[in-house]
Design an enzyme around this catalytic site. Structure first.
Site, mmCIF file in Angstrom:
data_model
loop_
_atom_site.group_PDB
_atom_site.id
_atom_site.type_symbol
_atom_site.label_atom_id
_atom_site.label_comp_id
_atom_site.label_asym_id
_atom_site.label_seq_id
_atom_site.Cartn_x
_atom_site.Cartn_y
_atom_site.Cartn_z
ATOM 1 N N GLY A 5 0.854 -1.181 0.000
ATOM 2 C CA GLY A 5 0.000 0.000 0.000
ATOM 3 C C GLY A 5 0.884 1.223 0.000
ATOM 4 O O GLY A 5 2.107 1.122 0.041
ATOM 5 N N PHE A 17 0.937 3.248 2.337
ATOM 6 C CA PHE A 17 1.362 3.531 3.691
ATOM 7 C C PHE A 17 2.086 2.374 4.337
ATOM 8 O O PHE A 17 2.517 2.455 5.457
ATOM 9 C CB PHE A 17 0.157 3.983 4.520
ATOM 10 C CG PHE A 17 -0.389 5.258 3.979
ATOM 11 C CD1 PHE A 17 0.108 6.459 4.424
ATOM 12 C CD2 PHE A 17 -1.331 5.260 2.983
ATOM 13 C CE1 PHE A 17 -0.346 7.645 3.896
ATOM 14 C CE2 PHE A 17 -1.800 6.445 2.452
ATOM 15 C CZ PHE A 17 -1.308 7.643 2.898
ATOM 16 N N GLU A 54 3.921 -1.885 3.593
ATOM 17 C CA GLU A 54 3.961 -3.169 2.891
ATOM 18 C C GLU A 54 3.229 -4.182 3.751
ATOM 19 O O GLU A 54 3.317 -4.125 4.976
ATOM 20 C CB GLU A 54 5.419 -3.600 2.709
ATOM 21 C CG GLU A 54 6.156 -2.694 1.731
ATOM 22 C CD GLU A 54 7.662 -2.723 1.912
ATOM 23 O OE1 GLU A 54 8.153 -3.419 2.825
ATOM 24 O OE2 GLU A 54 8.333 -2.036 1.140
ATOM 25 N N VAL A 55 2.543 -5.097 3.102
ATOM 26 C CA VAL A 55 1.746 -6.058 3.871
ATOM 27 C C VAL A 55 2.282 -7.470 3.638
ATOM 28 O O VAL A 55 2.531 -7.871 2.493
ATOM 29 C CB VAL A 55 0.249 -5.980 3.479
ATOM 30 C CG1 VAL A 55 -0.576 -6.889 4.382
ATOM 31 C CG2 VAL A 55 -0.259 -4.547 3.585
ATOM 32 N N LYS A 112 1.178 -5.343 8.525
ATOM 33 C CA LYS A 112 1.335 -4.163 7.655
ATOM 34 C C LYS A 112 2.412 -3.275 8.243
ATOM 35 O O LYS A 112 2.261 -2.738 9.345
ATOM 36 C CB LYS A 112 0.002 -3.420 7.572
ATOM 37 C CG LYS A 112 0.025 -2.230 6.634
ATOM 38 C CD LYS A 112 -1.404 -1.817 6.323
ATOM 39 C CE LYS A 112 -1.512 -0.435 5.775
ATOM 40 N NZ LYS A 112 -2.896 -0.056 5.493
ATOM 41 N N ASP A 160 -13.308 6.131 2.139
ATOM 42 C CA ASP A 160 -12.574 5.489 1.044
ATOM 43 C C ASP A 160 -13.186 4.119 0.753
ATOM 44 O O ASP A 160 -12.497 3.114 0.653
ATOM 45 C CB ASP A 160 -11.078 5.375 1.376
ATOM 46 C CG ASP A 160 -10.227 5.173 0.117
ATOM 47 O OD1 ASP A 160 -10.760 5.368 -1.009
ATOM 48 O OD2 ASP A 160 -9.049 4.816 0.243
HETATM 49 N N1 LIG Z 1 -5.616 -8.332 6.899
HETATM 50 C C1 LIG Z 1 -5.233 -8.583 5.650
HETATM 51 N N2 LIG Z 1 -5.250 -9.843 5.167
HETATM 52 C C2 LIG Z 1 -4.853 -10.111 3.926
HETATM 53 N N3 LIG Z 1 -4.435 -9.196 3.053
HETATM 54 C C3 LIG Z 1 -4.401 -7.914 3.454
HETATM 55 C C4 LIG Z 1 -4.789 -7.539 4.771
HETATM 56 N N4 LIG Z 1 -4.642 -6.201 4.879
HETATM 57 C C5 LIG Z 1 -4.196 -5.781 3.686
HETATM 58 N N5 LIG Z 1 -4.042 -6.800 2.823
HETATM 59 C C6 LIG Z 1 -3.593 -6.748 1.430
HETATM 60 O O1 LIG Z 1 -2.460 -5.889 1.343
HETATM 61 C C7 LIG Z 1 -2.638 -4.932 0.325
HETATM 62 C C8 LIG Z 1 -2.276 -3.540 0.783
HETATM 63 O O2 LIG Z 1 -2.919 -3.258 2.022
HETATM 64 P P1 LIG Z 1 -3.713 -1.935 2.332
HETATM 65 O O3 LIG Z 1 -4.665 -1.676 1.213
HETATM 66 O O4 LIG Z 1 -4.261 -1.992 3.706
HETATM 67 O O5 LIG Z 1 -2.546 -0.885 2.330
HETATM 68 P P2 LIG Z 1 -2.764 0.648 2.126
HETATM 69 O O6 LIG Z 1 -1.451 1.296 2.281
HETATM 70 O O7 LIG Z 1 -3.854 1.133 3.010
HETATM 71 O O8 LIG Z 1 -3.250 0.581 0.656
HETATM 72 P P3 LIG Z 1 -3.606 1.777 -0.270
HETATM 73 O O9 LIG Z 1 -2.337 2.064 -0.958
HETATM 74 O O10 LIG Z 1 -4.630 1.183 -1.184
HETATM 75 O O11 LIG Z 1 -4.152 2.844 0.593
HETATM 76 C C9 LIG Z 1 -4.059 -5.039 -0.123
HETATM 77 O O12 LIG Z 1 -4.031 -5.329 -1.493
HETATM 78 C C10 LIG Z 1 -4.702 -6.168 0.618
HETATM 79 O O13 LIG Z 1 -5.187 -7.132 -0.277
#
Ligand SMILES: Nc1ncnc2c1ncn2[C@@H]1O[C@H](COP(=O)(O)OP(=O)(O)OP(=O)(O)O)[C@@H](O)[C@H]1O
Length: 556
Positions: free
Chosen positions: A34, A36, A38-39, A54, A155
């Site tokens: 993401g 914000f 890496e997951v 995350k 969002d």
């Molecule tokens: N609890 C979870 N279980 C499995 N996959 C997850 C989980 N949380 C996030 N992910 C995966 O990780 C990816 C990135 O997470 P997330 O969207 O929360 O990050 P972000 O920084 O908020 O993203 P964005 O850039 O869209 O705002 C997503 O594609 C999602 O599929």
């Protein structure tokens, strides 16, 4: 009620007993990147559960822990509902022998096998109507809880809806969420009216409601319901239904689908700051029934209610849950009846794309002549600078221009092919948000249709519905003693400014800086969910800190 008291379980144990050590987890693989963080998928060595970690990216290490992440964490800690992603704990990684290097922090959440966007991209997955009803119902339940607790998500989109192989849907990504000042929605009264202004720079464009495109600042929880309508349509079509390549084109696509605004269907639209650009559209009646002609009249009826132009009359979550769509055959599937699928995360998508025939064409209901922002003349209109500077006329089918992160001074892009036409333009800057407010009894909502009883319930207590979920997904009495009320955050900003700043005891400089983030409209118009991902915080022009009484002219 202080937030501290709410951070204890019903047994009086702290819900968040400090941070765990990252060595308590065994990393299994990367799930996504993401903006914000890496997951990663990981296994807890303590209890063998599979979790998502995350990592909070420290873009400005000197400035310490990002306030946007603090906001998301604080809000998630206070929320507890089976259809809201649960923050289990925070975990810390201290680098060995690296002197003053700051530790890395991870948010630990339950592992969910899919996000809705990824699931829809899987060519092997074809949703049945009972399955769509099951997901939609859970989405509305989560949203009803959020709105009853006076939280706007801001969002709402398929990519932010996580789904487990147990059929449970959870709303994720609270980076843009914030409390609202108005009373919670009431049955039969739509989203009500807002008393104060909030920033209009929210919601990913493809899911952004018409009132935000026209720059209404006194918006309400109805903005989230528009996103639900978009997600509902997306589940039928298998792809996003309104894929504007600029704000103007987004408005064109919306008005082609649901009709152009008039004083009858959207009272007050012609006084909104962004109305000028759409006045030339001419009259269109809308073609929603035609576009969704394969769906039942009840499905179309609910979709129309969710995609109402008039935000005051747009159906709220309480009423949507009572819509006869959910109690008419075919009834919603029970979560446990939904088939298990191959995991579908951001980084799994390339393989789906490789299995897939050429990317789908632009949605039929959309404008066939996508334009750039050229005709958008409303004051404060957002030039889609980054979309339009290169290939702004791209069809969404070909995806957006991908700007190498490295070229933008951002972090390197992920693997090739990560850009995703389904996930939509990048969400706006996360700017404001926060902590919680006292919760409320939820409005009268019937039990889920798969529970058998279809009788409407007027007491609306959440706990009567929660037991349909497997224990692992249950909150503890909404996680809080005393009826699960979400704590009242300090502050709230002055009444006409969307400058809510939580009382983290941080220094005022942080708060000022935080208010600064997210104001530049250009920052959120152009980038995409993955690939070409923009690092807003890095790109955000630094401003000097403001005096506490600073009022941003851009916010009215
Ligand atoms: N609890 C979870 N279980 C499995 N996959 C997850 C989980 N949380 C996030 N992910 C995966 O990780 C990816 C990135 O997470 P997330 O969207 O929360 O990050 P972000 O920084 O908020 O993203 P964005 O850039 O869209 O705002 C997503 O594609 C999602 O599929």
């Amino acid at each position: 009620m202080s937030i501290i008291s709410l951070e204890r379980t019903d047994q009086g144990e702290p819900r968040f007993p400090g941070c765990s050590n990252i060595r308590d987890f065994e990393f299994i693989g990367k799930l996504g990147e993401g903006t914000f963080g890496e997951v990663y998928k990981a296994r807890s060595k303590k209890d063998n559960t599979i979790v998502a970690l995350k990592k909070i990216l420290m873009h400005h290490e000197k400035e310490g822990f990002p306030i946007t992440a603090i906001r998301e964490i604080k809000l998630l800690k206070a929320l507890s509902h089976p259809n809201i992603l649960q923050l289990k704990e925070m975990s810390v990684e201290r680098s060995k022998g690296e002197g003053r290097k700051k530790p890395s922090m991870y948010m630990v959440t339950p592992y969910m096998e899919h996000d809705l966007s990824g699931l829809l991209e899987n060519p092997a997955v074809h949703f049945t109507e009972p399955q769509i009803k099951c997901y939609l119902y859970q989405l509305l339940e989560g949203l009803r809880y959020l709105h009853a607790n006076q939280i706007l998500h801001r969002d709402m989109k398929a990519a932010n809806l996580l789904i487990s192989n147990g059929g449970i849907l959870q709303i994720a990504d609270f980076g843009l969420a914030r409390p609202f000042d108005e009373p919670p929605p009431q049955a039969g009264k739509g989203g009500g009216e807002a008393r104060r202004e909030y920033t209009a720079l929210v919601v990913t464009r493809w899911y952004r409601p018409p009132e935000l495109l026209l720059q209404l600042r006194k918006y309400t929880s109805a903005i989230d319901l528009w996103g639900v309508g978009c997600v509902f349509g997306e589940m039928f079509k298998g792809k996003p239904i309104l894929c504007g390549n600029s704000d103007l084109n987004q408005a064109q696509q919306i008005f082609s689908l649901v009709g152009t605004p008039t004083e009858e269907n959207m009272p007050g639209w012609s006084s909104l700051p962004g109305c000028e650009g759409v006045k030339s559209f001419g009259h269109k009646p809308g073609n929603l029934a035609q576009v969704f002609k394969d769906q039942s009249p009840l499905a179309i009826s609910l979709l129309k209610e969710l995609l109402r132009l008039d935000w005051r009359k747009r159906i709220n979550a309480i009423d949507a849950l009572k819509h006869p769509y959910f109690t008419s055959p075919p009834l919603p599937a029970k979560p446990g009846e939904i088939p298990h699928y191959q995991d579908s995360h951001e980084l799994d998508r390339k393989k789906f794309r490789d299995q897939r025939a050429p990317l789908p064409p632009a949605p039929a209901m959309g404008s066939t002549d996508p334009t750039t922002n050229g005709g958008w003349t409303g004051p404060g209109s957002r030039p889609d600078s980054r979309n339009s500077n290169t290939n702004s006329n791209h069809s969404h089918a070909h995806g957006p221009p991908r700007i190498p992160n490295a070229a933008r001074g951002g972090r390197p892009n992920g693997p090739p092919g990560m850009h995703n036409h389904r996930r939509g333009p990048f969400p706006p800057q996360r700017d404001v948000g926060l902590p919680p407010r006292p919760p409320l009894p939820a409005g009268g909502v019937p039990p889920p249709p798969w529970e058998g009883s279809q009788s409407g319930r007027s007491d609306g207590r959440d706990d009567q519905r929660r037991d349909r979920f497997p224990p692992s997904h249950q909150g503890s009495s909404h996680g809080r003693p005393g009826g699960g009320r979400i704590p009242q955050g300090a502050g709230g900003g002055s009444h006409n400014l969307d400058s809510y700043v939580p009382s983290y005891g941080g220094n005022p400089h942080d708060r000022d800086r935080d208010r600064d983030r997210g104001r530049d409209a250009g920052d959120y118009n152009s980038d995409w969910r993955s690939g070409g991902r923009r690092d807003y915080r890095r790109d955000q022009p630094r401003r000097r800190s403001r005096s506490p009484g600073y009022r941003d002219p851009a916010r009215g």
